[in-house]
Design an enzyme around this catalytic site. Structure first.
Site, mmCIF file in Angstrom:
data_model
loop_
_atom_site.group_PDB
_atom_site.id
_atom_site.type_symbol
_atom_site.label_atom_id
_atom_site.label_comp_id
_atom_site.label_asym_id
_atom_site.label_seq_id
_atom_site.Cartn_x
_atom_site.Cartn_y
_atom_site.Cartn_z
ATOM 1 N N CYS A 236 0.838 -1.186 0.000
ATOM 2 C CA CYS A 236 0.000 0.000 0.000
ATOM 3 C C CYS A 236 0.881 1.246 0.000
ATOM 4 C CB CYS A 236 -0.944 0.085 1.188
ATOM 5 S SG CYS A 236 -1.958 -1.366 1.412
ATOM 6 N N ARG B 128 3.272 -0.361 -5.143
ATOM 7 C CA ARG B 128 3.057 -0.904 -3.791
ATOM 8 C C ARG B 128 1.716 -1.617 -3.662
ATOM 9 N NH1 ARG B 128 5.126 0.721 1.022
ATOM 10 N NH2 ARG B 128 7.206 1.547 0.862
ATOM 11 N N TRP C 88 -3.159 -2.609 -1.512
ATOM 12 C CA TRP C 88 -2.986 -4.037 -1.790
ATOM 13 C C TRP C 88 -3.724 -4.746 -0.665
ATOM 14 C CZ3 TRP C 88 -0.907 -8.340 0.667
ATOM 15 C CH2 TRP C 88 -0.707 -9.461 -0.146
ATOM 16 N N ASN D 290 -1.124 1.693 6.186
ATOM 17 C CA ASN D 290 -0.314 0.662 5.560
ATOM 18 C C ASN D 290 0.147 -0.253 6.696
ATOM 19 O OD1 ASN D 290 1.436 -0.800 4.022
ATOM 20 N ND2 ASN D 290 2.862 0.876 3.604
ATOM 21 N N GLY D 291 -0.101 -1.563 6.588
ATOM 22 C CA GLY D 291 0.284 -2.477 7.665
ATOM 23 C C GLY D 291 -0.883 -3.371 8.033
ATOM 24 N N GLU E 243 13.885 -19.571 -10.644
ATOM 25 C CA GLU E 243 13.579 -18.189 -11.009
ATOM 26 C C GLU E 243 12.790 -18.140 -12.327
ATOM 27 O OE1 GLU E 243 13.419 -15.485 -9.677
ATOM 28 O OE2 GLU E 243 13.528 -13.990 -11.255
ATOM 29 N N LYS F 250 9.130 -16.479 -12.659
ATOM 30 C CA LYS F 250 8.849 -15.400 -13.614
ATOM 31 C C LYS F 250 7.627 -15.749 -14.448
ATOM 32 C CE LYS F 250 10.574 -12.954 -12.460
ATOM 33 N NZ LYS F 250 11.401 -12.373 -11.458
ATOM 34 N N GLU G 188 4.256 -15.863 -12.307
ATOM 35 C CA GLU G 188 3.738 -14.617 -11.730
ATOM 36 C C GLU G 188 3.146 -13.673 -12.762
ATOM 37 O OE1 GLU G 188 6.442 -11.837 -9.798
ATOM 38 O OE2 GLU G 188 8.095 -12.581 -11.000
ATOM 39 N N HIS H 56 12.200 -38.523 -8.932
ATOM 40 C CA HIS H 56 11.705 -38.826 -7.573
ATOM 41 C C HIS H 56 10.267 -38.344 -7.390
ATOM 42 C CE1 HIS H 56 15.665 -40.195 -6.481
ATOM 43 N NE2 HIS H 56 16.157 -39.095 -7.032
ATOM 44 N N LYS I 205 4.684 -4.674 -6.004
ATOM 45 C CA LYS I 205 6.143 -4.669 -6.165
ATOM 46 C C LYS I 205 6.858 -4.776 -4.821
ATOM 47 C CE LYS I 205 9.941 -4.091 -8.542
ATOM 48 N NZ LYS I 205 10.399 -5.332 -9.180
HETATM 49 C C1 F6R Z 1 9.340 -11.625 -8.301
HETATM 50 C C2 F6R Z 1 9.623 -10.585 -7.347
HETATM 51 C C3 F6R Z 1 9.461 -10.884 -5.903
HETATM 52 C C4 F6R Z 1 10.517 -10.145 -5.074
HETATM 53 C C5 F6R Z 1 10.250 -10.345 -3.580
HETATM 54 C C6 F6R Z 1 11.314 -9.687 -2.732
HETATM 55 O O1 F6R Z 1 9.595 -11.217 -9.607
HETATM 56 O O2 F6R Z 1 9.944 -9.478 -7.697
HETATM 57 O O3 F6R Z 1 9.509 -12.255 -5.656
HETATM 58 O O4 F6R Z 1 11.777 -10.612 -5.416
HETATM 59 O O5 F6R Z 1 9.005 -9.800 -3.255
HETATM 60 O O6 F6R Z 1 11.373 -8.322 -2.973
HETATM 61 P P1 F6R Z 1 12.642 -7.473 -2.596
HETATM 62 O O7 F6R Z 1 13.762 -7.935 -3.443
HETATM 63 O O8 F6R Z 1 12.250 -6.057 -2.901
HETATM 64 O O9 F6R Z 1 12.904 -7.695 -1.146
#
Ligand code: F6R
Length: 614
Positions: free
Chosen positions: A2, A27, A74, A100-101, A483, A487, A490, A506, A609
């Site tokens: 948020c 956010r 969010w 926020n929280g 990873e 990607k 998500e 396995h 993000k």
């Molecule tokens: C995936 C992604 C998230 C962040 C995770 C940690 O593409 O961006 O999995 O890597 O939320 O975020 P940070 O790196 O900002 O602590």
């Protein structure tokens, strides 16, 4: 998560708030709202959806006034609806609150308020704060005192901004666990969840600490500690380059950020490779070489993509620094109580520097007396400020929710740190020189790797309709498999799993069928033959195979090409830097597949993000 921005000054608040919300949308982006004041009158406007939806709504129904607070959400408690959007109102328009929280004792407080006859309009935890402040205002007629009293009743985390027609000249803010920053202007002041919201408004900021409360008016601001004593604080200048956060000529932030990687890596490497000593140099570790030499163990803690970078770091530190490393999900580490000996350094890896779990893990490590470092992108973020020392990525703003350039910059930075720790221990000068040469060549290799874009797009067109995808790799390629799967899932919502390739048999091999493509990471290296055997096992079960192989690798050209349905070639780099190079086609694959499926690449559903709640 948020985002919050508040304004008090001589200008109309609404356009400043909306612009701030746009900057904060990373956010959270499920609903947004503003509350402004014209003297004793409050104007509340809120809408489910993006900030653009709120902005449209405000065109028909403006929120006048030169004092206001706003929020982009969010969802934690309650779905993304107009009523659950912030601000939340207490009393008969007595007070408006953005938060926020998470308020952990909200259900107890809510029950008490309902028993007293208070009517609730939303399912949020925040609404209890609004009603409690409104009640206190009845008694005290003083917004600051009312907020202060209510804070003592809350359990959980908050970054709060509050306005009331009873004290229309001010915004009251408070922080516990969720960041809040005052922006200091000329006859105007701002309150925001992070400085990004203040770009273009002011470069002068004051970061609030936990348990602090602030009061801002157009000409002044004051900060109080837990005992309500006034605190004197220094105003800091944000002198960092906020970088280019626009999309430029690209259709999406994510694509722009993928293509920015050569420059991002150049920035991460700049000034850090020292030929004279054949080592890496970091200005901000804030630990002496003697302290660093004494470290016997490293704990890398992070979430999501940053955690995957940490897993690559584990291989790097083991190979080049000969140090035992543990990589921990921050969300797990913060609640564990593992025996950690005194010569352990804890390193938090984070793009945003605001991830709640990573911050908590860092604080817990600090509390236990371990030296802490942060590998972080956002300058001035909470984790960057709280760690004892650290390394900035200098990757520039990462706006796309899916992390791309931050990941490859984190891996590159970890490789430099492995070189640094290695050179404090057994790594010879010649080995150091070789690593420096490899690292210097990396940005150009990434430039070359990006040329696979058209080929990846063609492959995406072929496979974008599938429901499942598997990603397989071994050693350095195992975290890349994780990873790649993250990607894809998500941003395209395709179910994807990453595995160490040999683990397939396995259990997961049961998932293989003609409709489930497997991405095999098969660059040249020590485990090439082993991975090829795993690839054959999938091929034997008719699973379509997309291989990522090294250019100029004769075995790959023959063997991989004869077994795989598709092969994407990437530049041949030393094994320990392959995670950077092989990530490029996986990022592009996720991007093109998501686009072809009509997904919102930069703002995937349910995500934000910066994850600032637990
Ligand atoms: C995936 C992604 C998230 C962040 C995770 C940690 O593409 O961006 O999995 O890597 O939320 O975020 P940070 O790196 O900002 O602590």
């Amino acid at each position: 998560m948020c985002g919050i921005i508040g304004y008090v000054g001589p200008r109309e608040a609404e356009p400043i708030l909306v612009e701030g919300l746009r900057r904060l949308e990373y956010r959270g982006y499920d609903s947004a709202g503003v509350a402004t004041l014209t003297g004793k009158k409050m104007h509340l406007r809120k809408k489910a959806g993006r900030v653009a939806d709120l902005s449209k709504f405000l065109k028909d129904s403006p929120a006048p006034g030169t004092v206001g607070i706003s929020h982009t959400r969010w969802a934690t408690h309650g779905a993304a609806t107009d009523t659950n959007a912030h601000p939340h109102i207490g009393g008969p328009n007595t007070v408006a609150v953005v938060h926020n929280g998470v308020i952990e004792n909200y259900s107890t407080l809510k029950k008490q308020l309902i028993d007293q006859g208070v009517e609730f309009h939303s399912q949020t935890d925040t609404e209890v704060i609004s009603h409690l402040i409104a009640q206190k205002l009845e008694e005290t007629d003083d917004l600051v005192e009312s907020v202060r009293q209510v804070l003592t009743m809350l359990k959980g985390t908050y970054g709060l901004a509050v306005v009331s027609p009873k004290n229309p000249e001010m915004i009251v803010g408070a922080r516990l666990g969720s960041p809040l920053v005052i922006g200091v202007g000329e006859n105007e002041n701002f309150l925001a969840s992070d400085p990004t919201a203040l770009i273009g408004c002011t470069q002068r900021v004051v970061y609030l600490k936990d348990h602090q409360l602030c009061v801002i008016t157009d000409t002044d601001f004051h900060i109080y500690d837990e005992d309500h004593e006034k605190v004197s604080v220094a105003v800091q200048n944000i002198d960092w380059d906020t970088g280019d956060a626009s999309k430029g000529d690209y259709e999406h932030h994510m694509l722009k950020e993928i293509f920015e990687q050569p420059e991002a890596l150049e920035n991460a490497l700049r000034g850090r490779l020292v030929d004279a000593d054949n080592t890496a140099l970091f200005g901000g570790l804030n630990l002496t070489n003697r302290q660093l030499r004494r470290a016997e163990r490293l704990i890398l803690t992070a979430c999501g993509t940053s955690y995957h970078a940490g897993l690559v770091g584990e291989y790097l530190f083991e190979e080049y620094a000969r140090m035992p490393v543990e990589v921990e999900y921050a969300s797990e580490f913060r609640y564990r109580n593992p025996p950690i000996d005194q010569h352990t350094i804890c390193i938090a890896i984070t793009q945003s520097g605001e991830t709640a779990d990573t911050l908590a893990a860092l604080r817990e490590s600090k509390r236990k007396g371990h030296p802490t470092l942060a590998i972080c992108n956002v300058v001035g973020s909470t984790i960057a400020r709280e760690a004892d020392g650290g390394v900035y990525l200098h990757a520039g703003p990462e706006v796309g929710v899916a992390s791309t350039k931050a990941f490859t910059s984190q891996v590159t930075t970890l490789a430099m740190l492995a070189l640094f720790f290695g050179r404090l221990r057994h790594l010879s000068s010649l080995q150091g020189a070789k690593m420096i040469e490899d690292l210097r060549a990396l940005p150009d290799a990434v430039r070359q790797a990006l040329k696979c874009n058209d080929e990846v797009k063609r492959i995406a067109e072929k496979y974008h309709g599938v429901s499942n995808m598997l990603f397989m790799g071994r050693q350095y390629m195992y975290p890349v498999a994780l990873e790649g799967a993250l990607k894809l899932k998500e941003i395209s919502y395709i179910h994807a799993e990453g595995y160490p390739a040999a683990e397939m048999k396995h259990g997961p091999i049961a998932l293989v069928d003609e409709e489930t493509p497997s991405i095999f990471l098969t660059p040249r290296g020590s485990v090439f033959d082993k991975v090829m055997s795993n690839l054959e096992e999938v091929k034997a079960r008719r699973g379509p195979i997309i291989a990522i192989a090294s250019e100029g690798d004769a075995r790959a050209a023959d063997y991989v090409a004869s077994k795989a349905d598709e092969v994407i070639f990437v530049p041949d780099v030393p094994e320990y830097l392959q995670p950077v190079i092989t990530s490029i086609p996986l990022q592009l694959l996720a991007y093109h597949v998501a686009l072809l499926r009509g997904c919102d690449v930069d703002k995937p559903r349910n995500l934000a993000k910066s994850v600032t709640v637990e």
